[in-house]
Design a protein around this motif. Structure first.
Motif, short mmCIF file in Angstrom:
data_model
loop_
_atom_site.label_atom_id
_atom_site.label_comp_id
_atom_site.label_asym_id
_atom_site.label_seq_id
_atom_site.Cartn_x
_atom_site.Cartn_y
_atom_site.Cartn_z
N UNK A 689 0.86 -1.18 0.00
CA UNK A 689 0.00 0.00 0.00
C UNK A 689 0.89 1.22 0.00
N UNK A 690 0.30 2.33 -0.32
CA UNK A 690 1.09 3.56 -0.35
C UNK A 690 0.25 4.72 0.17
N UNK A 691 0.84 5.90 0.24
CA UNK A 691 0.13 7.05 0.78
C UNK A 691 -1.17 7.29 0.01
N UNK A 707 1.19 8.87 5.65
CA UNK A 707 2.63 9.06 5.48
C UNK A 707 3.35 7.73 5.69
N UNK A 708 4.45 7.55 4.98
CA UNK A 708 5.28 6.36 5.20
C UNK A 708 6.73 6.82 5.25
N UNK A 714 12.59 -0.60 9.62
CA UNK A 714 11.18 -0.87 9.34
C UNK A 714 10.56 0.42 8.80
N UNK A 715 9.37 0.27 8.21
CA UNK A 715 8.65 1.47 7.77
C UNK A 715 7.78 1.97 8.91
N UNK A 716 7.80 3.28 9.08
CA UNK A 716 6.87 3.86 10.04
C UNK A 716 5.70 4.42 9.23
N UNK A 717 4.52 3.90 9.50
CA UNK A 717 3.36 4.28 8.71
C UNK A 717 2.41 5.12 9.57
N UNK A 718 1.97 6.25 9.02
CA UNK A 718 0.99 7.08 9.72
C UNK A 718 -0.37 6.85 9.08
N UNK A 719 -1.32 6.45 9.88
CA UNK A 719 -2.65 6.15 9.34
C UNK A 719 -3.70 6.98 10.09
N UNK A 720 -4.62 7.55 9.35
CA UNK A 720 -5.74 8.26 9.96
C UNK A 720 -6.95 7.31 9.97
#
Ligand code: ATP
Ligand code: MG
Length: 739
Positions: A689-691, A707-708, A714-720
């Motif tokens: 998945x992507x932004x 945001x990724x 590791x990837x830090x993913x910001x999810x709303x």
């Protein structure tokens, strides 16, 4: 007809022994609780005792619920009349009926710990006590201790002599009790104390309950305090059909006034008592039982018991010393996942136990990141949240406006511009006339010094009176809805619009559901009844039986329970046993810790894992800990270190280098800039998945990726998330699925 064949000889003997005092003294998992439930069934079915004449006392509401269920199962129907309850809820029931005989209203309020603190603050101010020198907590603890021993302010005064601190405590105690009474309120200890007082001063009430409870049973008797013991002995005095069951090796509430002497001296207090011992354990494997026996045998002041089992020897006990407390949490989490994947245990079979509440945080974080459902028993209680407290205080005020604290909490919710000075004037007026704060508010027009503030106070009083008249014909949830509408509580939160406000609204929704559930499940729902139920929800009762989740709890909460797979964590000198008990002058403090360890080990049915960490962060600082003496007390033949297993368990691809991140962690500890997440291991496959994409998280639901960041490991993913708002998480652990 129930099946008494499923009991062994000693158990059956205890079940059939229905007349006269009986002490069932037996080790963990030997079927004490099971005997009690069968005994109730036997009384009803074989002895044709009216269920109405039976009282069974358990330690928690949860245990009471379980016992009721078991009795229902065995007896079928007709068991409704049996009182199965905790000491506290039994006393509430009695006092709701007869408190007026002691000069209280029967709709008295029950103060929880927070209420007590607020009240104590007030009293210290009133008595001009310097709370830097004498802490509120100290007064509350001292008072509680006196109540455990059934000593009121007058009795306490005789012990004060010239002692300055005791004199102060005594003054505070007097004022505290007087204020509680003025507020028509009782604290938790009062529930027991006042019931004993009721029985002592009103022989007719006592006789009524003595005749009613001809057969009395007490589970976990080793943890009763003097006041509770007195209460049962008075009640049982007429018919003497008192059966208590317990295990002196599991006495773990001395710090709360539990008196182990109660069990050791039962034979003295009830000279004709029959004593039955159970020695066969049905719960645990031989290895687990041997480990428990090995540890507890190091206590000197105990009645010797030889617990044995016919169960299989089972696996060895895994003992694992981890480098850090983070690794410990990782290890436990990975072990649970692995066993779940292998089909060995379900989540609900697993319990993580620890010495103090604060230790839960790391496990919570790891479990959350690993998407393992868990339930924290005894953490931040739903009812301790601000919005819930506010609304409950409204309900309390409508129910019983004598509760000053509740009234004061809500008087400026929403803001009514009634200032602290005005409130103080009202308070003084109330104290002078010995009336409640609310009654003084009603009298505001006569408080000359208030001046123009009267115009602000009067609408509040009218508002409460309106709600009270609504309460006459509204159901509880309709009343709450009316409060919410008229105060604009939710509207205000909606306007605020933050994630926090949203969460608060969800909590309020949850409160409404709770009320509706209460109304649907209660024969005669009432506002007082609801408030009472809420006041009595012990933390442990949060546990949701139906769903499949790992349970996290302190050792104290685990008493009486059993789980197939148990993790006993934080076994380090200084943590468990804690520093205080190691350094205490009284050797029993260490023995109490050891009993707690015995309780922990004996919760396990099939598998036991014991973990400890070399380093642990305490108040932001790294501390180094040696292995707990309790681990060394387990015979070595029962133990495996489990290292090999763990290494092979981690797929090399996912966890290429399990040690070096922790070596880095070790360094980072010292710089205090430690972030456990920074050592997470990067997921081998790249993200699908992507932004801008919609993703689903097992716990948080659906959200949009905002945001990724490639964090290297590791990837830090910001999810709303739609439900819970913005969260940052690590891709490898969040397991987000594109939708
Ligand atoms: N005679 C028996 N036959 C088969 N299973 C039994 C028997 N007695 C007890 N058990 C089982 O053993 C387990 C432990 O029983 P129970 O919880 O009553 O023990 P306990 O003595 O109350 O333990 P604790 O001291 O931890 O409170 C339960 O799962 C129970 O169903
Ligand atoms: Mg039990």
């Amino acid at each position: 007809m129930s099946n008494y064949d499923s009991l062994n000889d000693c158990q059956r003997q205890a079940v059939f022994h229905t007349e006269g005092p009986l002490l069932l003294l037996a080790g963990a998992g030997s079927g004490k609780t099971r005997v009690l439930t069968h005994r109730i069934a036997y009384l009803i079915e074989e002895k044709e005792v009216n269920p109405w004449n039976i009282l069974a006392i358990t330690f928690t509401n949860k245990a009471a619920g379980e016992m009721r269920e078991r009795v229902d199962q065995i007896v079928g129907f007709g068991s409704d009349g049996v009182w199965v309850s905790t000491f506290h809820s039994m006393c509430v029931r009695i006092l709701r009926r007869f408190a007026d005989r002691l000069g209280y209203g029967t709709n008295f309020t029950i103060y929880d710990g927070d209420d007590q603190k607020t009240l104590m603050k007030d009293i210290c101010k009133r008595l001009e006590i310097d709370t830097k020198v004498y802490k509120e907590k100290m007064f509350l603890a001292a008072i509680s201790h006196q109540k455990d021993e059934l000593r009121g302010p007058i009795e306490y005064e005789t012990q004060v002599f010239g002692d300055f601190t005791k004199r102060k405590i005594c003054d505070v105690y007097k004022e505290y009790q007087a204020t509680l009474k003025r507020n028509n309120a009782m604290d938790f200890d009062d529930l027991i104390v006042k019931t004993v007082e009721l029985f002592r001063t009103c022989p007719d009430v006592l006789e009524y309950y003595q005749d009613r409870f001809r057969y009395i049973m007490v589970d976990e008797y080793q943890d009763t305090n003097t006041a509770q013991f007195k209460l049962v002995s008075i009640l049982a005095d007429k018919y003497r059909n008192l059966c208590v069951v317990g295990d002196d090796d599991q006495s773990i509430y001395k710090f709360r006034g539990a008196n182990i002497e109660n069990i050791l001296n039962f034979e003295k207090d009830f000279e004709d008592a029959t004593v039955i011992k159970l020695e066969q354990n049905y719960r645990s494997t031989q290895n687990i039982l041997d480990a428990a026996n090995g540890v507890i045998s190091h206590n000197i002041g105990r009645k010797e018991k030889a617990l044995w089992t016919e169960n299989e020897r089972g696996e060895q006990i895994t003992v694992r010393q981890c480098m850090t407390s983070f690794e410990e949490a990782d290890y436990v989490t990975a072990d649970i996942r692995r066993r779940k994947n292998k089909g060995e245990f379900d989540y609900k079979d697993c319990a993580i136990l620890y010495r103090t509440n604060a230790q839960s945080r790391l496990f919570e974080e790891k479990l959350l990141m690993a998407n393992i459902p868990y339930k924290l028993v005894g953490g931040i209680n739903f009812y301790a949240r601000k919005e819930i407290k506010d609304l409950l205080c409204y309900l309390k005020t409508v129910d019983n406006a004598k509760d000053d604290l509740a009234v004061r909490r809500i008087i400026n919710i929403p803001k009514r511009g009634i200032g602290a000075a005005s409130l103080a004037k009202v308070q003084n007026y109330a104290v002078d006339r010995d009336i409640s704060f609310y009654d003084a508010l009603k009298d505001a027009a006569n408080i000359v010094s208030l001046g123009r503030a009267v115009a602000k106070i009067e609408p509040f009083v009218t508002f409460i009176q309106t709600l009270r008249s609504q309460a006459e014909f509204y159901s509880v949830h309709e009343l709450l809805q009316s409060i919410i509408d008229m105060t604009g509580y939710v509207t205000e939160l909606q306007a605020e619009g933050t994630d926090e406000a949203k969460a608060r609204i969800e909590n309020i929704d949850e409160l409404i559901s709770k009320i509706v559930t209460y109304e649907e499940s209660t024969k005669e729902p009432s506002l007082s009844g609801f408030l009472e139920e809420v006041a009595l929800v012990a933390d442990i009762d949060d546990q949701d039986e139906d769903s499949n989740h790992v349970v996290l709890m302190t050792l104290h909460s685990a008493k009486g329970l059993e789980f197939p797979n148990v993790y006993l964590t934080g076994l380090e000198e200084g943590v468990f046993p804690g520093y205080a008990s190691i350094n205490a002058d009284d050797p029993d403090e260490l023995e109490e810790e050891r009993r707690l360890c015995y309780v922990g080990i004996t919760r396990a049915m099939k598998r036991l894992t014991i973990t400890c960490a070399k380093q642990r962060m305490v108040r932001g600082e790294t501390q180094y800990y040696p292995i707990s003496r309790f681990i060394r007390e387990i015979p070595i033949r029962l133990v495996q270190t489990g290292r090999e297993q763990v290494k092979t368990e981690q797929p090399a691809k996912k966890m290429p280098d399990v040690h070096s991140p922790y070596m880095q962690a070790k360094k980072a500890f010292k710089s205090k800039a430690f972030d456990p997440n920074q050592f997470r291991v990067k997921k081998a496959d790249s993200l699908d998945y992507t932004v801008g994409d919609q993703v689903r998280h097992i716990k948080f639901g659906v959200g949009t990726v905002e945001n990724i960041i490639d964090g290297g490991k590791d990837y830090e993913v910001t999810v709303n998330f739609e439900k819970v708002g913005v969260k940052k998480m690590f891709a490898a652990f969040a397991k987000l699925k594109k939708v």
